[in-house]
Design a protein around this motif. Structure first.
Motif, PDB file in Angstrom:
ATOM      1  N   ASN B  46      28.190  44.958  34.595  1.00  0.00           N
ATOM      2  CA  ASN B  46      27.218  45.712  34.410  1.00  0.00           C
ATOM      3  C   ASN B  46      27.902  47.360  33.979  1.00  0.00           C
ATOM      4  N   GLU B  47      27.011  48.270  34.523  1.00  0.00           N
ATOM      5  CA  GLU B  47      26.649  49.623  33.767  1.00  0.00           C
ATOM      6  C   GLU B  47      27.925  50.029  34.400  1.00  0.00           C
ATOM      7  N   ASN B  48      28.498  51.189  32.833  1.00  0.00           N
ATOM      8  CA  ASN B  48      30.109  51.589  33.300  1.00  0.00           C
ATOM      9  C   ASN B  48      30.668  50.798  33.475  1.00  0.00           C
ATOM     10  N   SER B  49      30.982  49.906  33.349  1.00  0.00           N
ATOM     11  CA  SER B  49      31.985  48.833  34.066  1.00  0.00           C
ATOM     12  C   SER B  49      32.919  48.996  32.232  1.00  0.00           C
ATOM     13  N   VAL B  50      34.246  48.676  32.431  1.00  0.00           N
ATOM     14  CA  VAL B  50      35.179  47.789  31.730  1.00  0.00           C
ATOM     15  C   VAL B  50      36.164  47.044  31.780  1.00  0.00           C
ATOM     16  N   CYS B  51      35.497  46.093  31.121  1.00  0.00           N
ATOM     17  CA  CYS B  51      36.246  45.073  30.999  1.00  0.00           C
ATOM     18  C   CYS B  51      37.140  44.289  29.654  1.00  0.00           C
ATOM     19  N   ASN B  52      39.007  44.322  30.076  1.00  0.00           N
ATOM     20  CA  ASN B  52      39.748  43.660  29.040  1.00  0.00           C
ATOM     21  C   ASN B  52      39.474  41.990  29.133  1.00  0.00           C
ATOM     22  N   PHE B  53      39.273  41.383  28.992  1.00  0.00           N
ATOM     23  CA  PHE B  53      39.266  40.126  28.645  1.00  0.00           C
ATOM     24  C   PHE B  53      40.036  38.834  27.331  1.00  0.00           C
ATOM     25  N   GLY B  54      40.453  38.496  27.804  1.00  0.00           N
ATOM     26  CA  GLY B  54      41.657  37.727  26.858  1.00  0.00           C
ATOM     27  C   GLY B  54      41.802  36.304  26.831  1.00  0.00           C
ATOM     28  N   HIS B  55      41.236  35.420  26.074  1.00  0.00           N
ATOM     29  CA  HIS B  55      40.323  34.481  26.226  1.00  0.00           C
ATOM     30  C   HIS B  55      41.214  33.541  24.635  1.00  0.00           C
TER      31      HIS B  55
END
Lengths: 451, 219
Positions: B46-55
């Motif tokens: 969603n707006e303004n979020s930050v996600c570090n996604f390791g897969h």
């Protein structure tokens, strides 16, 4: 089903065998050619449209004129060409270029070649530069050996159509050790409404030979659709070099569904240089099959997609032997609601060792409603390959614009200059006359880009 | 599944799983997925979020990730596929970017011994994706002659006010690097292990210590 068959114009409600037999009989072809045509037609009628790429639903096969004889006897003198037709080629600069810088020239008008000429000294060296129909009669064994061996007739739907109704085109044979310094050129013109042009170009470069071949094309704009489904087959033998340059400037109502492919033997080299400006819908993917060791393929292309244009182009390199190399550079510009797509493929087989492949695609979006797509496919099957692919998409840089405007250029002039610089790496590989033509065409398209 | 600010999500997928993850507005999250099976993932930032996604995919598996990155949101996505001994891994990652959103995708795959890696990664920016930024960097390390790497880095851009690029490559163990390591007393397989670790190192930083250890033992 009604078929209207006049001697020189064949316009059918559905493509049927009679059409094919009429074309073949008119050309007095051998039976094996008619057999191929009929098999191809049968497959074409059973095959669906491709599931990828631009929407082709507006292409109505029932409204295409599959053959039109211009009723002009082929000549090797421009003076013998009727004035009205000759003027078209004069405006394009073909006769002048032939005198100044070409080794030979050919011109196709509607479905037949009307002009073909080659310099005497090249003829004496054994170079063959003929209308494809004439080559079939004069050199039947040579043509049969190579015809549809690079691109088989069942390759895809538009190749099936091409194989069924092909007419005209160029046959070039360069003997062993012969290097042709001046380019040979052919120009294709579709003048009638609803016409389909299906020329077949077959180039054979024997061992250690060299040739540069140029193709240009154009058509006037009509409201209804035209179709161009030509085919170019190139055989590059051992240590030979072929450069194939083309500037496609069909009218906006044309569907340009061309097939181009080269087979390159040991130490051979193929260079594709293409500029795609015209046609409403283009699907064009020059392919190099690197069959022999150390074979090399270079592909440079520009596509311009303006209003209502969909340029789906790309390049393919198939590495089947060791130490082969491919370089692909593609630049595209999208403007107004134009769609430009790069669709490419690099394949390295499991027994092709120490190959290298590099692909670069850059796309420039001029307006808010332009679209750019990049669909590369990279399939590597052994671990000794060096492969790289990069692509970028963006708009004209604000910094560049500011710099040029601060130097006194207005916005439109600045855009033209930046676009010219963007395409320059490919343009400079084209022969001078074509480079100038492409630059002019793009400049014209860039007018009124502001806002 | 909704994730709040400053939270971490650790998932291990053994068989078939469909998951939808929604990252709340204005939050920073960390998602790590270890996939041994078939994963169908819908991820919404969603707006303004930050996600570090390791897969990471281990061995025979498939994953289909559809990611939507909303206005001003940012995704750092790291992807690894490890295939050895006749294994096949299929990954399909689709990213849709909105206005001022940002995605950085780094993929580092390793394939050996008759295995196959098939990776398709799309960045799509619609007409309303003004000032979006997208970057893909995909590399596959091929260790043997008989493995297959298929890569499709795709771009679909409908807005001129964006910057988007991708780069992809296949590499093999550099002979000079191997020679250097072996000349320092390492055995060949030890040297290869170091090369593999350095290949995936950038993506490894998206995983916590425990997951890193699992990944490094699997290499």
């Amino acid at each position: 089903m009604i078929q209207i068959s006049i001697i020189n114009v064949i316009y059918v409600i559905k493509i049927k065998e009679n059409l094919i037999k009429t074309i073949s009989k008119k050309k007095n072809e051998p039976k094996w050619m008619l057999d191929i045509r009929l098999k191809a037609l049968d497959l074409f009628n059973k095959t669906d449209l491709p599931k990828f790429g631009p929407n082709l639903n507006k292409l109505n096969f029932n409204k295409i004129l599959y053959y039109k004889d211009p009723e002009i006897k082929e000549s090797n003198s421009w003076k013998k060409i009727p004035k009205k037709v000759r003027e078209i080629y004069e405006k394009l600069g073909i006769p002048k270029a032939e005198i100044n810088s070409l080794g030979g020239a050919g011109a196709q008008y509607e479905s037949e070649i009307i002009y073909h000429n080659i310099k005497k000294e090249l003829k004496e060296k054994g170079v063959i530069f003929e209308n494809m129909d004439n080559a079939l009669k004069k050199y039947p064994n040579l043509v049969k050996k190579y015809f549809l061996k690079c691109v088989p007739y069942n390759d895809h739907k538009f190749m099936m159509l091409h194989a069924a109704v092909w007419s005209g085109g160029t046959f070039i044979y360069v003997p062993k050790n012969v290097k042709i310094n001046e380019p040979l050129q052919a120009y294709f013109r579709m003048n009638s409404e609803n016409l389909g042009q299906f020329e077949h170009t077959l180039i054979i470069a024997e061992e250690n030979s060299e040739i540069h071949y140029i193709e240009g094309c154009s058509a006037p704009a009509y409201k209804s659709s035209s179709l161009h489904a030509g085919c170019v087959e190139i055989f590059v033998h051992k240590n030979a070099k072929v450069r194939y340059s083309s500037v496609e400037n069909w009218s906006i109502n044309t569907f340009n569904l061309n097939t181009k492919r080269a087979i390159v033997e040991k130490d051979g080299k193929i260079e594709w240089v293409s500029g795609n400006m015209g046609s409403g819908t283009t699907m064009l993917y020059p392919t190099s099959i690197l069959k022999g060791e150390n074979a090399l393929s270079e592909s440079l292309g520009i596509a311009f997609a303006g209003k209502n244009q969909n340029q789906d182009i790309g390049s393919k390199a198939i590495h089947l032997a060791s130490n082969t190399k491919s370089i692909i550079k593609s630049k595209s510009i999208s403007k107004d609601n134009g769609i430009s797509t790069y669709r490419g493929k690099v394949f390295v087989s499991d027994n092709a060792y120490n190959c290298s492949s590099s692909t670069t695609c850059d796309a420039l979006l001029i307006n808010d409603n332009s679209i750019s797509n990049t669909y590369p496919s990279i399939d590597i099957r052994n671990n000794s390959t060096e492969n790289s692919h990069e692509a970028s998409v963006g708009r004209i840089s604000d910094k560049e614009m500011f710099f040029l405007k601060s130097r006194g250029l207005n916005e439109e002039e600045a855009i033209k200059l930046i676009v010219s610089g963007f395409i320059n790496p490919v343009i400079k590989q084209l022969p001078l006359e074509y480079a100038v033509e492409m630059n002019k065409l793009i400049e014209l398209e860039m007018e009124n880009s502001v806002g | 599944m909704e994730i709040e600010n400053n939270s971490k999500l650790n998932l291990i997928i053994k068989k078939n799983k469909s998951i939808k993850i929604i990252v709340e507005e204005n939050s920073i999250t960390n998602i790590q997925i270890l996939n041994y099976g078939n994963l169908n993932l819908n991820l919404i930032l969603n707006e303004n979020s930050v996600c570090n996604f390791g897969h990471i995919n281990f061995g025979n598996c498939k994953n289909n990730c559809n990611i939507e990155i909303k206005k001003n949101a940012k995704l750092n996505c790291g992807h690894i596929s490890l295939c050895k001994n006749n294994e096949k891994s299929y990954s399909n990652i689709n990213n849709i970017l909105n206005e001022k959103s940002n995605v950085e995708i780094i993929s580092r795959d390793i394939v050996e011994n008759k295995s196959l890696i098939d990776l398709k990664c799309l960045i799509k920016i619609n007409k309303n994706g003004n000032d979006a930024l997208g970057n893909q960097d995909l590399k596959t390390l091929m260790l043997n002659k008989n493995c297959v790497s298929k890569t499709k880095p795709l771009l679909e851009i409908e807005n001129k006010n964006v910057k988007c690029r991708h780069a992809s490559g296949t590499i093999y163990p550099n002979k000079n690097e191997l020679f250097y390591l072996i000349s320092r007393g390492l055995k060949e397989n030890e040297a290869l292990n170091i090369i593999k670790k350095s290949h995936i190192n950038k993506v490894l930083n998206l995983f916590d210590k425990k997951n890193k250890e699992i990944i490094l033992t699997k290499i």
